[in-house]
Design a protein around this motif. Structure first.
Motif, PDB file in Angstrom:
ATOM      1  N   PRO A 241      34.367  56.483  37.862  1.00 13.25           N
ATOM      2  CA  PRO A 241      35.234  57.380  39.412  1.00 13.25           C
ATOM      3  C   PRO A 241      34.533  57.593  40.303  1.00 13.25           C
ATOM      4  N   ALA A 242      33.003  57.355  40.681  1.00 15.67           N
ATOM      5  CA  ALA A 242      32.745  57.184  41.926  1.00 15.67           C
ATOM      6  C   ALA A 242      32.421  55.766  42.345  1.00 15.67           C
ATOM      7  N   LEU A 243      32.774  55.126  41.817  1.00 18.60           N
ATOM      8  CA  LEU A 243      32.735  53.438  42.147  1.00 18.60           C
ATOM      9  C   LEU A 243      33.697  52.806  42.712  1.00 18.60           C
ATOM     10  N   ARG A 244      34.958  54.009  42.233  1.00 18.13           N
ATOM     11  CA  ARG A 244      36.336  52.746  42.128  1.00 18.13           C
ATOM     12  C   ARG A 244      36.915  52.169  43.312  1.00 18.13           C
ATOM     13  N   GLU A 245      36.272  52.237  44.360  1.00 19.00           N
ATOM     14  CA  GLU A 245      36.524  51.902  46.199  1.00 19.00           C
ATOM     15  C   GLU A 245      35.627  49.954  46.200  1.00 19.00           C
ATOM     16  N   SER A 246      35.071  50.001  45.208  1.00 16.54           N
ATOM     17  CA  SER A 246      34.785  48.507  45.029  1.00 16.54           C
ATOM     18  C   SER A 246      36.273  47.917  44.897  1.00 16.54           C
ATOM     19  N   GLY A 247      37.008  48.248  43.798  1.00 14.76           N
ATOM     20  CA  GLY A 247      38.133  47.159  43.666  1.00 14.76           C
ATOM     21  C   GLY A 247      37.905  46.356  42.199  1.00 14.76           C
ATOM     22  N   ALA A 248      36.947  46.993  41.299  1.00 15.41           N
ATOM     23  CA  ALA A 248      36.153  46.210  40.682  1.00 15.41           C
ATOM     24  C   ALA A 248      37.305  45.909  39.422  1.00 15.41           C
ATOM     25  N   GLY A 249      37.946  46.954  39.286  1.00 17.71           N
ATOM     26  CA  GLY A 249      39.181  47.216  37.879  1.00 17.71           C
ATOM     27  C   GLY A 249      40.024  46.326  38.360  1.00 17.71           C
ATOM     28  N   ILE A 250      40.429  45.263  39.733  1.00 11.03           N
ATOM     29  CA  ILE A 250      41.770  44.650  39.790  1.00 11.03           C
ATOM     30  C   ILE A 250      41.303  43.343  39.400  1.00 11.03           C
ATOM     31  N   LEU A 251      39.387  43.118  39.952  1.00  9.60           N
ATOM     32  CA  LEU A 251      38.814  42.157  39.719  1.00  9.60           C
ATOM     33  C   LEU A 251      38.961  41.515  38.072  1.00  9.60           C
ATOM     34  N   LEU A 252      38.522  42.110  37.505  1.00  8.61           N
ATOM     35  CA  LEU A 252      38.821  42.985  36.017  1.00  8.61           C
ATOM     36  C   LEU A 252      39.667  41.571  35.472  1.00  8.61           C
ATOM     37  N   VAL A 253      41.414  42.045  36.080  1.00 11.49           N
ATOM     38  CA  VAL A 253      41.943  41.859  35.857  1.00 11.49           C
ATOM     39  C   VAL A 253      42.076  40.585  35.785  1.00 11.49           C
ATOM     40  N   TRP A 254      42.036  40.207  36.807  1.00 18.54           N
ATOM     41  CA  TRP A 254      42.335  38.474  37.310  1.00 18.54           C
ATOM     42  C   TRP A 254      40.812  38.019  36.127  1.00 18.54           C
ATOM     43  N   GLU A 255      40.131  37.843  36.233  1.00 15.30           N
ATOM     44  CA  GLU A 255      38.707  37.189  35.297  1.00 15.30           C
ATOM     45  C   GLU A 255      39.378  37.071  33.808  1.00 15.30           C
ATOM     46  N   ALA A 256      39.803  39.019  33.408  1.00 18.50           N
ATOM     47  CA  ALA A 256      40.802  38.342  31.767  1.00 18.50           C
ATOM     48  C   ALA A 256      42.061  37.764  31.848  1.00 18.50           C
ATOM     49  N   ILE A 257      42.358  37.415  33.308  1.00 20.95           N
ATOM     50  CA  ILE A 257      43.789  36.469  32.732  1.00 20.95           C
ATOM     51  C   ILE A 257      43.321  34.807  32.976  1.00 20.95           C
ATOM     52  N   ARG A 258      42.622  34.634  34.260  1.00 21.97           N
ATOM     53  CA  ARG A 258      41.160  33.644  33.908  1.00 21.97           C
ATOM     54  C   ARG A 258      40.848  32.702  32.316  1.00 21.97           C
ATOM     55  N   TYR A 259      40.688  34.178  32.095  1.00 22.57           N
ATOM     56  CA  TYR A 259      39.708  33.735  30.474  1.00 22.57           C
ATOM     57  C   TYR A 259      40.822  33.374  29.532  1.00 22.57           C
TER      58      TYR A 259
END
Length: 312
Positions: A241-259
């Protein structure tokens, strides 16, 4: 041979049994209950199956969905699908064999479009939705279909974190639990349950972890992708919760799609649903198609139904 042993043999040759219905997967997820199966035959061979998970509450035995199992329901071999007379007969055979339960509740696969024989036996149905990206072999087209703002968020996250796969399951569970904590919710499965589930997936080569890590080695987000021969499923995730502003969760969705596309060579990416408005919006912004599936239920015990209504 028991029905479950016969089902294990059947799943070794059936072409497209979803990962959620594989015997090894059900073995790993049957915490607090047990799974069993009824089978439909044609000319002496198994051509259909309905696996189910059952639990006890006091004197009542009931069918429900176990942890980590998004969908179950009836499965028929491809050559028996779509011909209604034959399909109806096989589904009726499966329903007849179900033992007596206080209640039956299952999410069917999106590929199951015919629940009419269940309706004829006084089952009820509610339509839920998952979200799917199809045609992953055309990854550039999938990427072009992502909402412009979402693409900017992905690019922003790429400047702040890198994606790794090697961190242990314990680290994933920690991030997953943080997301529940942020919402004031209890994690619906213990570490022991998750570890058993993960071990089964790892043993069958059916999962990959994704972690977003910054230069200070802080883990911003984590995701778990699982798959079968037909689709990859965005199974579980978590954020600090302290690091959500980075948008990393959205990046991981895209990386999972690519994988799913580039490594697994699959054509379908399934977000495993969500009926929540905020979550639905993100799925759609990735270009995912709303895909219905059936929640089918029946109460055979009025006392159990009343008990269900009275629970917190």
């Amino acid at each position: 041979m028991s029905a479950s042993d016969e089902y294990r043999d059947f799943c070794r040759t059936a072409p497209d049994v979803p990962v959620f219905a594989q015997p090894w997967y059900l073995d790993a997820c049957a915490e607090g209950g047990a799974w069993d199966v009824v089978l439909a035959h044609d000319n002496g061979r198994v051509v259909g199956a309905l696996p189910y998970f059952h639990k006890r509450k006091g004197p009542f035995r009931y069918v429900t969905m176990p942890s980590f199992v998004k969908m179950l329901g009836p499965y028929l071999l491809p050559e028996f699908r779509g011909v209604l007379k034959k399909e109806h007969g096989l589904l009726e055979e499966l329903i007849r064999q179900l033992p007596a339960f206080a209640a039956f509740k299952q999410n069917f696969y999106p590929t199951v479009t015919n629940w009419l024989p269940f309706y004829w036996q006084s089952f009820r149905q509610t339509t839920y939705y998952t979200y799917r990206l199809n045609g992953l072999h055309q990854l550039a087209q999938i990427e072009a279909g992502i909402n412009r703002n979402l693409r900017r968020n992905i690019q922003k996250a790429q400047q702040q974190v890198r994606v790794v796969h090697h961190l242990p399951p314990e680290e994933f569970y920690r991030l997953n639990k943080l997301s529940f904590d942020r919402q004031g919710l209890a994690v619906p499965y213990s570490w022991a349950q998750f570890a058993r589930h993960d071990a089964a997936l790892a043993a069958h080569g059916a999962r990959q972890f994704f972690f977003a890590v910054d230069a200070q080695e802080r883990v911003h987000s984590a995701a778990l992708l699982i798959w079968d021969q037909q689709a990859a499923y965005y199974h579980l995730s978590g954020d600090d919760p302290a690091l959500r502003e980075s948008g990393a969760g959205i990046l991981l969705v895209w990386e999972a799609i690519r994988y799913a596309s580039e490594v697994l060579g699959l054509a379908c990416f399934d977000f495993e649903g969500s009926m929540l408005p905020a979550v639905e919006r993100i799925r759609v912004q990735f270009g995912a198609v709303q895909t219905p599936y059936f929640f089918v239920w029946k109460y055979n015990s009025r006392a159990f139904k009343l008990l269900e209504k009275l629970k917190p």
